[in-house]
Design a protein around this motif. Structure first.
Motif, mmCIF file in Angstrom:
data_model
loop_
_atom_site.group_PDB
_atom_site.id
_atom_site.type_symbol
_atom_site.label_atom_id
_atom_site.label_comp_id
_atom_site.label_asym_id
_atom_site.label_seq_id
_atom_site.Cartn_x
_atom_site.Cartn_y
_atom_site.Cartn_z
ATOM 1 N N GLY A 66 -6.878 -15.875 -11.627
ATOM 2 C CA GLY A 66 -6.081 -15.619 -10.433
ATOM 3 C C GLY A 66 -4.645 -16.090 -10.595
ATOM 4 N N GLY A 67 -4.494 -17.277 -11.165
ATOM 5 C CA GLY A 67 -3.157 -17.805 -11.398
ATOM 6 C C GLY A 67 -2.362 -16.951 -12.366
ATOM 7 N N ARG A 68 -3.019 -16.410 -13.385
ATOM 8 C CA ARG A 68 -2.329 -15.551 -14.355
ATOM 9 C C ARG A 68 -1.820 -14.275 -13.684
ATOM 10 N N SER A 76 -10.151 8.322 -7.489
ATOM 11 C CA SER A 76 -11.182 7.794 -6.593
ATOM 12 C C SER A 76 -10.612 6.684 -5.721
ATOM 13 N N HIS A 77 -9.784 5.829 -6.319
ATOM 14 C CA HIS A 77 -9.147 4.744 -5.564
ATOM 15 C C HIS A 77 -8.248 5.302 -4.467
ATOM 16 N N GLU A 78 -7.445 6.286 -4.813
ATOM 17 C CA GLU A 78 -6.522 6.868 -3.834
ATOM 18 C C GLU A 78 -7.273 7.468 -2.654
ATOM 19 N N LYS A 79 -8.373 8.131 -2.928
ATOM 20 C CA LYS A 79 -9.162 8.750 -1.863
ATOM 21 C C LYS A 79 -9.832 7.699 -0.973
ATOM 22 N N SER A 80 -10.160 6.557 -1.556
ATOM 23 C CA SER A 80 -10.881 5.524 -0.807
ATOM 24 C C SER A 80 -10.004 4.808 0.211
ATOM 25 N N GLY A 81 -8.703 4.739 -0.051
ATOM 26 C CA GLY A 81 -7.805 3.984 0.818
ATOM 27 C C GLY A 81 -7.989 2.487 0.714
ATOM 28 N N ALA A 82 -8.675 2.034 -0.324
ATOM 29 C CA ALA A 82 -8.977 0.608 -0.492
ATOM 30 C C ALA A 82 -7.776 -0.159 -1.025
ATOM 31 N N LEU A 83 -7.861 -1.467 -0.887
ATOM 32 C CA LEU A 83 -6.845 -2.359 -1.431
ATOM 33 C C LEU A 83 -7.057 -2.551 -2.928
ATOM 34 N N LEU A 84 -8.317 -2.567 -3.326
ATOM 35 C CA LEU A 84 -8.675 -2.762 -4.728
ATOM 36 C C LEU A 84 -9.921 -1.960 -5.044
ATOM 37 N N CYS A 126 -5.369 -1.604 -8.449
ATOM 38 C CA CYS A 126 -4.950 -2.561 -7.416
ATOM 39 C C CYS A 126 -3.695 -2.114 -6.682
ATOM 40 N N GLU A 127 -3.697 -2.310 -5.392
ATOM 41 C CA GLU A 127 -2.468 -2.203 -4.616
ATOM 42 C C GLU A 127 -1.754 -3.556 -4.688
ATOM 43 N N PRO A 128 -0.426 -3.571 -4.560
ATOM 44 C CA PRO A 128 0.306 -4.840 -4.697
ATOM 45 C C PRO A 128 -0.090 -5.902 -3.686
ATOM 46 N N GLU A 129 -0.692 -5.494 -2.556
ATOM 47 C CA GLU A 129 -1.127 -6.466 -1.555
ATOM 48 C C GLU A 129 -2.225 -7.391 -2.077
ATOM 49 N N VAL A 130 -2.818 -7.044 -3.214
ATOM 50 C CA VAL A 130 -3.823 -7.907 -3.831
ATOM 51 C C VAL A 130 -3.245 -9.292 -4.102
ATOM 52 N N PHE A 131 -1.958 -9.343 -4.432
ATOM 53 C CA PHE A 131 -1.315 -10.632 -4.712
ATOM 54 C C PHE A 131 -1.385 -11.580 -3.518
ATOM 55 N N ASP A 132 -1.434 -11.020 -2.303
ATOM 56 C CA ASP A 132 -1.465 -11.846 -1.103
ATOM 57 C C ASP A 132 -2.780 -12.618 -0.966
ATOM 58 N N VAL A 158 -9.581 -18.780 -9.534
ATOM 59 C CA VAL A 158 -10.326 -17.808 -10.337
ATOM 60 C C VAL A 158 -10.367 -16.502 -9.552
ATOM 61 N N PHE A 159 -9.795 -15.464 -10.092
ATOM 62 C CA PHE A 159 -9.675 -14.182 -9.399
ATOM 63 C C PHE A 159 -11.017 -13.637 -8.953
ATOM 64 N N GLU A 160 -12.053 -13.875 -9.754
ATOM 65 C CA GLU A 160 -13.372 -13.322 -9.486
ATOM 66 C C GLU A 160 -14.118 -14.058 -8.374
ATOM 67 N N ARG A 161 -13.563 -15.124 -7.892
ATOM 68 C CA ARG A 161 -14.215 -15.872 -6.812
ATOM 69 C C ARG A 161 -13.551 -15.559 -5.467
ATOM 70 N N GLU A 162 -12.815 -16.502 -4.884
ATOM 71 C CA GLU A 162 -12.297 -16.299 -3.526
ATOM 72 C C GLU A 162 -11.493 -15.014 -3.349
ATOM 73 N N PRO A 163 -10.546 -14.678 -4.244
ATOM 74 C CA PRO A 163 -9.761 -13.462 -3.996
ATOM 75 C C PRO A 163 -10.627 -12.203 -3.904
#
Length: 259
Positions: free
Chosen positions: A107-109, A141-149, A193-199, A209-214
């Motif tokens: 996550g930090g990286r 598929s991501h674009e159609k989903s409208g998801a953040l990630l 990923c959309e840039p809002e993932v950084f938030d 750790v990106f795979e945990r809380e984020p």
């Protein structure tokens, strides 16, 4: 669109090789697995890369800084100190290598390379897994989903973390790092990923750790999408994995070789 590759870890489970070089530089068929991953992306028109470096980062930087020397014939004339390059086999790649710290977690990286993304959608993966994934289809598929990630979901024999997916909408309902049980849908490590993932990643915290809380929080918010992949995928976690991947390459059975 840029592809971000996490390549800074210690690779301790592959210590037979990583005591000298970082894990993404361990070779398959005479080329670093990092090169194979980049070739997959490049096949789908993604040629702008950001590599999150850490452990023995100088090896990665030296490789790309001297890519011509590593991948072509050359003549060095010692009498006048000149070098001539023959049969150039270079790539159309732009490679930004970022020092994201020696002990920084995933996550930090990712948070540290935010300034190189320019508030745009980006791709993300690890520097140790190959697949015959259709990158273009995953983006659509991501674009159609409208998801953040969106993450690539795969169903192997076991031992990996699990996803709970609504099979009607492909929405990820929950994300668990490594629960008990086999044959669950797992995170294959190829993201859109959309840039809002950084938030979802705290500032100035290299322990995240990106795979945990984020990822868990993105899933809980209903903003994570699964792109189901039923083809080939294999991470290179151990020396045995490396041996198997080399055997596949040598036998002409490298299913990830889509280029």
């Amino acid at each position: 669109m840029k592809a971000v590759i996490l390549a800074g870890g210690f690779g301790s489970r592959l210590s037979e090789a990583t005591n000298l070089i970082p894990k993404p530089m361990v070779e398959i068929g005479g080329k670093p697995i990092l090169w194979h991953i980049m070739k997959i992306y490049s096949h789908y028109g993604i040629n702008d890369f950001i590599i999150c470096c850490g452990y023995k980062q100088y090896v990665i930087k030296e490789y790309f800084a001297n890519y011509f020397r590593h991948n072509c014939d050359m003549t060095v004339d010692l009498s006048n100190n000149t070098t001539a390059v023959h049969d150039n086999h270079s790539e159309k790649w732009k490679v930004t290598m970022v020092d994201t710290g020696l002990n920084t977690m995933t996550g930090g990286r990712i948070k540290r390379i935010r300034k190189y993304i320019d508030n745009e959608r980006f791709l993300l993966t690890y520097g140790d897994g190959v697949a015959d994934l259709n990158i273009t289809d995953s983006i659509v598929s991501h674009e159609k989903s409208g998801a953040l990630l969106s993450l690539t979901a795969y169903k192997p024999g076991g031992k990996f973390g699990a996803l709970q997916i609504d099979l009607n909408t492909d929405k990820v309902l929950s994300f668990q790092e490594k629960p008990d049980g086999d044959r669950n849908w797992v995170n294959a490590g190829y993201f859109v990923c959309e840039p809002e993932v950084f938030d979802y990643i705290p500032d100035n915290d290299d322990t995240v750790v990106f795979e945990r809380e984020p990822l868990e929080n993105i899933a809980k918010s209903g903003k994570m999408h699964a792109f189901r992949h039923s083809g080939f995928w294999k991470p290179m976690d151990t020396l045995r994995d490396n041996t198997e991947l080399n055997e596949m390459w040598d036998e002409g059975k490298a299913l990830w070789k889509v280029w």
